[in-house]
Scaffold this motif. Sequence first.
Motif, PDB file in Angstrom:
ATOM      1  N   THR A 116       0.865  -1.177   0.000  1.00  0.00           N
ATOM      2  CA  THR A 116       0.000   0.000   0.000  1.00  0.00           C
ATOM      3  C   THR A 116       0.899   1.223   0.000  1.00  0.00           C
ATOM      4  OG1 THR A 116      -1.742  -1.156   1.193  1.00  0.00           O
ATOM      5  CG2 THR A 116      -1.803   1.251   1.253  1.00  0.00           C
ATOM      6  N   GLY A 117       0.573   2.149  -0.878  1.00  0.00           N
ATOM      7  CA  GLY A 117       1.386   3.351  -0.976  1.00  0.00           C
ATOM      8  C   GLY A 117       0.673   4.429  -1.746  1.00  0.00           C
ATOM      9  N   ASP A 118       1.419   5.440  -2.129  1.00  0.00           N
ATOM     10  CA  ASP A 118       0.867   6.554  -2.896  1.00  0.00           C
ATOM     11  C   ASP A 118       1.202   6.376  -4.367  1.00  0.00           C
ATOM     12  OD1 ASP A 118      -0.266   7.926  -0.742  1.00  0.00           O
ATOM     13  OD2 ASP A 118       1.645   8.897  -0.261  1.00  0.00           O
ATOM     14  N   LEU A 119       0.151   6.310  -5.178  1.00  0.00           N
ATOM     15  CA  LEU A 119       0.286   6.240  -6.627  1.00  0.00           C
ATOM     16  C   LEU A 119      -0.052   7.617  -7.179  1.00  0.00           C
ATOM     17  CD1 LEU A 119       0.651   4.667  -9.293  1.00  0.00           C
ATOM     18  CD2 LEU A 119      -1.782   4.056  -9.140  1.00  0.00           C
ATOM     19  N   GLU A 120       0.890   8.186  -7.931  1.00  0.00           N
ATOM     20  CA  GLU A 120       0.653   9.499  -8.535  1.00  0.00           C
ATOM     21  C   GLU A 120       0.702   9.372 -10.047  1.00  0.00           C
ATOM     22  OE1 GLU A 120       2.076  14.155  -8.365  1.00  0.00           O
ATOM     23  OE2 GLU A 120       3.112  12.680  -7.134  1.00  0.00           O
ATOM     24  N   ILE A 121      -0.430   9.715 -10.660  1.00  0.00           N
ATOM     25  CA  ILE A 121      -0.561   9.710 -12.117  1.00  0.00           C
ATOM     26  C   ILE A 121      -1.239  11.012 -12.511  1.00  0.00           C
ATOM     27  CG2 ILE A 121      -1.504   8.536 -14.149  1.00  0.00           C
ATOM     28  CD1 ILE A 121      -1.807   6.002 -12.468  1.00  0.00           C
ATOM     29  N   HIS A 122      -0.695  11.681 -13.501  1.00  0.00           N
ATOM     30  CA  HIS A 122      -1.331  12.871 -14.066  1.00  0.00           C
ATOM     31  C   HIS A 122      -1.554  13.950 -13.004  1.00  0.00           C
ATOM     32  CE1 HIS A 122      -4.558  14.881 -16.599  1.00  0.00           C
ATOM     33  NE2 HIS A 122      -3.562  14.708 -17.456  1.00  0.00           N
TER      34      HIS A 122
END
Length: 177
Positions: A116-122
């Motif tokens: 589990t983590g931070d996904l950064e897209i766009h």
Amino acid sequence: MKRLIIFSGTLLLAAAVFAFNIVSPLWKITEKYNVAFSSNEVGGIFKSFKGTINFDEANLAVSNFDVTVDVASIQTGNALQNKHAKSDEWFDAAKFPVIHYVSKKIVKAGAGYQVTGDLEIHGVKKEFTIPFNFVRKGNAATFNGTFNVNRNDFHIGKPGGDVADVIKVELAVPVTK
């Protein structure tokens, strides 16, 4: 003075042992990785994937991932689709050049694991959980994971339309020590 030297030496040794125990093994990503995506309408791969993987299956608390995908490396098998995917209508590779994932927690889940983590897209960052398997063979291993991303959550393209909202992502990341 002798006690101070012995105390300092003991403290230094204890710090070294503690540091050794809290650092998980660093795995180097090999060139044979595969970051693939698909829906009923479109599919392809990202050709550039890099980052840091610290993973110890015996000590998950000190394990972590920090990986990026170069958006401009998208390959759909169609030059026009590649150009369109990189445009400001979809990924906007000029403004948001990478997809970034940083783990917060890794846990055992059945026969595999979940990160589990931070996904950064766009430019949109969301907490995201990815299930994966870890297969080790000596000083080499492979991380495999399959999960779905709703592109609307990250403001990729327009909702509905010709491309499905939910995109399947498959990862195969071979690593070595």
